[in-house]
Design a protein around this motif. Structure first.
Motif, short mmCIF file in Angstrom:
data_model
loop_
_atom_site.label_atom_id
_atom_site.label_comp_id
_atom_site.label_asym_id
_atom_site.label_seq_id
_atom_site.Cartn_x
_atom_site.Cartn_y
_atom_site.Cartn_z
N ILE A 41 0.98 -1.26 0.02
CA ILE A 41 -0.29 0.03 0.22
C ILE A 41 0.99 1.24 0.02
O ILE A 41 1.59 1.54 0.89
N LYS A 42 0.85 1.97 -0.97
CA LYS A 42 1.84 3.11 -1.33
C LYS A 42 3.41 2.92 -0.73
O LYS A 42 3.71 3.76 0.12
N GLY A 43 3.66 1.95 -1.11
CA GLY A 43 5.13 1.59 -0.74
C GLY A 43 5.32 0.92 0.42
O GLY A 43 6.64 0.64 0.80
N ARG A 44 4.48 0.64 1.26
CA ARG A 44 4.36 0.12 2.54
C ARG A 44 3.85 -1.41 2.38
O ARG A 44 3.09 -1.61 1.63
N THR A 45 4.39 -1.93 3.33
CA THR A 45 4.06 -3.53 3.19
C THR A 45 3.11 -3.66 4.34
O THR A 45 3.34 -3.63 5.48
N CYS A 46 1.94 -4.15 4.02
CA CYS A 46 0.77 -4.63 5.14
C CYS A 46 1.00 -6.21 5.35
O CYS A 46 1.01 -6.83 4.26
N SER A 47 1.44 -6.64 6.51
CA SER A 47 1.76 -8.05 6.61
C SER A 47 0.59 -9.08 6.12
O SER A 47 1.27 -10.27 6.12
N ASN A 48 -0.37 -8.61 6.36
CA ASN A 48 -1.63 -9.68 6.09
C ASN A 48 -2.88 -8.98 5.40
O ASN A 48 -2.92 -7.89 5.10
N ARG A 49 -3.90 -9.90 5.11
CA ARG A 49 -5.11 -9.13 4.46
C ARG A 49 -5.96 -8.76 5.61
O ARG A 49 -7.14 -8.28 5.01
N PHE A 50 -5.77 -8.81 6.86
CA PHE A 50 -6.98 -8.15 7.76
C PHE A 50 -6.80 -6.72 7.91
O PHE A 50 -5.66 -6.25 8.69
N ALA A 51 -7.80 -6.00 8.26
CA ALA A 51 -7.96 -4.54 8.44
C ALA A 51 -9.10 -4.42 9.60
O ALA A 51 -10.08 -4.98 9.53
N VAL A 52 -8.65 -3.49 10.58
CA VAL A 52 -9.80 -3.19 11.43
C VAL A 52 -10.21 -1.88 10.90
O VAL A 52 -9.54 -0.97 10.58
N LEU A 53 -11.73 -1.99 10.57
CA LEU A 53 -12.23 -0.61 10.06
C LEU A 53 -12.48 0.36 11.11
O LEU A 53 -12.54 -0.05 12.39
N PRO A 54 -12.85 1.60 10.75
CA PRO A 54 -12.85 2.67 11.62
C PRO A 54 -14.21 2.46 12.36
O PRO A 54 -15.36 2.70 11.69
N MET A 55 -14.14 2.29 13.59
CA MET A 55 -15.32 2.13 14.64
C MET A 55 -15.29 3.08 15.78
O MET A 55 -14.39 3.15 16.60
N GLU A 56 -16.08 4.18 15.69
CA GLU A 56 -15.83 5.27 16.65
C GLU A 56 -16.37 4.81 18.00
O GLU A 56 -17.47 4.36 18.19
#
Length: 454
Positions: A41-56
């Motif tokens: 992602i924009k030159g950065r390596t995301c270690s796996n395919r999981f993301a925490v979505l924004p939850m306020e």
């Protein structure tokens, strides 16, 4: 449409059978190995395919800085194994706060954000061997602004006869001026600069759920530079993206979590057919995707609907809704399938730009199989977990190590976390983190009832 049904599946085969009966486009793949592969992602390596979505959480200090509850929540996210943590809504101006405890990075509290990020990255490196990518969501709450106490202070882009009464508007109040809107790119860019200085890897220009930028995209009836034509309605979000890119440089992630479909009648919605609010018209949303990418957006996540109106299943399918919301006349699997299809269209339009999918929480322990199928089939790049992450923040670690989720730890989509927000309280998982949030749920429910009863 099928009747609404609560989750009651014990095995993957039972879920498959129901999917086939309903003839919905939800695919399942028992080979979950793709979830452990990295993403650029924009030159950065995301270690796996999981993301925490924004939850306020609605639980920052009143100056916008991280409270003890915020620190606790994000420590659980960072240690839980996700490759990316998409931080919650951060107001760019005081009057655009959704509540008095909304997160808001400022020059004065910048050191507290910087210290927290350094601490969390260190802990994640020690436990997991990597620090997740951190993206801070930038927002202006618009018609849902309530910066002080319990009094709504809506800032609207256009009048909406359906939504206006819900925030106490009669329909004759002035809409926000073009001059005010044209001042916002500088505030978004300043927040992005502070985020970068604090150690975030990127920011999100939030345009979903009928907050200000989402409403601007749907402002067909507005006059002036930001309403009417498609070019006018996308002007502000593109101006914001350009100004952020100008101020932070080329190596910083600019993301957008935006509504692809409002499920709201024309001329007050975005992404729906003019004659049928339930029919998706992809023309404008997909062109917006292409324009945002051209301006430098390098990460996307779709959403849909308005969780504060009567069709929250369009945003997040559930077993039980919050109080006063009718039971949907569609099956949750139909709602999930719709969200998956939106993500697929966005991913096709976005090309190599990663798109984080959503709508998974109702599937509980079967989330990894749906996520693996969607990623392997090119329908998205990553799986995003919102309510599920609040309930079960270490699900990614469990999946990546044991290839399974524990059904006893999963979000049960009971909407109690949403109800606390509706009651103007500090929110979290009432079921899985009951030691903190069960008492808060009762407290804010009682206070809301007292306000309602005068």
């Amino acid at each position: 449409m099928a009747e609404h049904e609560k989750f009651n599946f014990k095995t993957l085969d039972e879920l498959r059978e129901r999917i086939e009966e309903l003839k919905v486009d939800i695919q399942l793949d028992e080979d979950t190995s793709i979830l452990s592969t990295p993403v650029k992602i924009k030159g950065r390596t995301c270690s796996n395919r999981f993301a925490v979505l924004p939850m306020e959480g609605c639980d920052s200090e009143t100056d916008g800085s991280p409270s003890a509850l915020v620190k606790n929540r994000y420590e659980r996210f960072f240690l839980g194994g996700s490759g990316l943590v998409w931080w919650e809504a951060n107001a760019v101006v005081e009057e655009g706060k959704a509540n008095e405890h909304q997160m808001m990075i400022t020059p004065d509290n910048l050191p507290s954000f910087k210290a927290l990020l350094e601490e969390l990255k260190g802990k994640s490196l020690d436990k997991n061997g990597y620090a997740p990518i951190s993206v801070l969501q930038l927002t202006h709450s618009g018609r849902y602004s309530r910066p002080h106490g319990h009094k709504a202070a809506p800032i609207i882009a256009q009048h909406d006869p359906i939504l206006d009464p819900r925030v106490g508007l009669k329909g004759d109040e002035p809409v926000v001026s073009d001059e005010y809107l044209s001042s916002l790119p500088a505030y978004y860019a300043k927040s992005a600069e502070l985020a970068r200085e604090a150690g975030f890897d990127g920011v999100d220009v939030k345009a979903c759920h009928r907050y200000l930028l989402s409403e601007i995209l749907a402002s067909h009836t507005r006059e002036g530079s930001y309403g009417g034509s498609f070019e006018n309605r996308i002007r502000l979000i593109l101006d914001i993206i350009r100004e952020i890119r100008r101020r932070v440089g080329d190596d910083f992630i600019i993301a957008s979590r935006f509504n692809v479909f409002d499920a709201h009648p024309y001329p007050y919605g975005f992404g729906e057919d003019k004659d049928d609010m339930w029919r998706f018209d992809s023309t404008e949303p997909m062109e917006l995707v292409r324009r945002m990418i051209k301006e430098g957006v390098s990460l996307l996540s779709n959403s849909a609907g308005n969780p504060y109106y009567i069709y929250p299943q369009v945003t997040r399918p559930f077993d039980l809704s919050s109080m006063g919301i009718p039971t949907p006349d569609e099956h949750p699997l139909e709602s999930i399938s719709r969200l998956f299809e939106f993500t697929e269209e966005i991913q096709k339009a976005a090309g190599d730009v990663p798109v984080i999918g959503n709508g998974y929480s109702w599937l509980r322990q079967f989330i990894p199989y749906a996520a693996s199928a969607n990623i392997r089939n090119g329908r998205c790049t990553m799986v995003g977990l919102g309510r599920s992450a609040i309930a079960y923040p270490d699900a990614p670690a469990d999946v990546l190590s044991a290839r399974m989720m524990d059904s006893r730890k999963c979000c049960i989509t009971c909407s109690k976390c949403t109800q606390i927000m509706r009651d103007h309280g500090m929110t979290g998982c009432v079921v899985r983190n009951s030691g903190i949030y069960a008492e808060l749920y009762r407290k804010y429910r009682k206070e809301a009832e007292e306000r309602e009863n005068g």
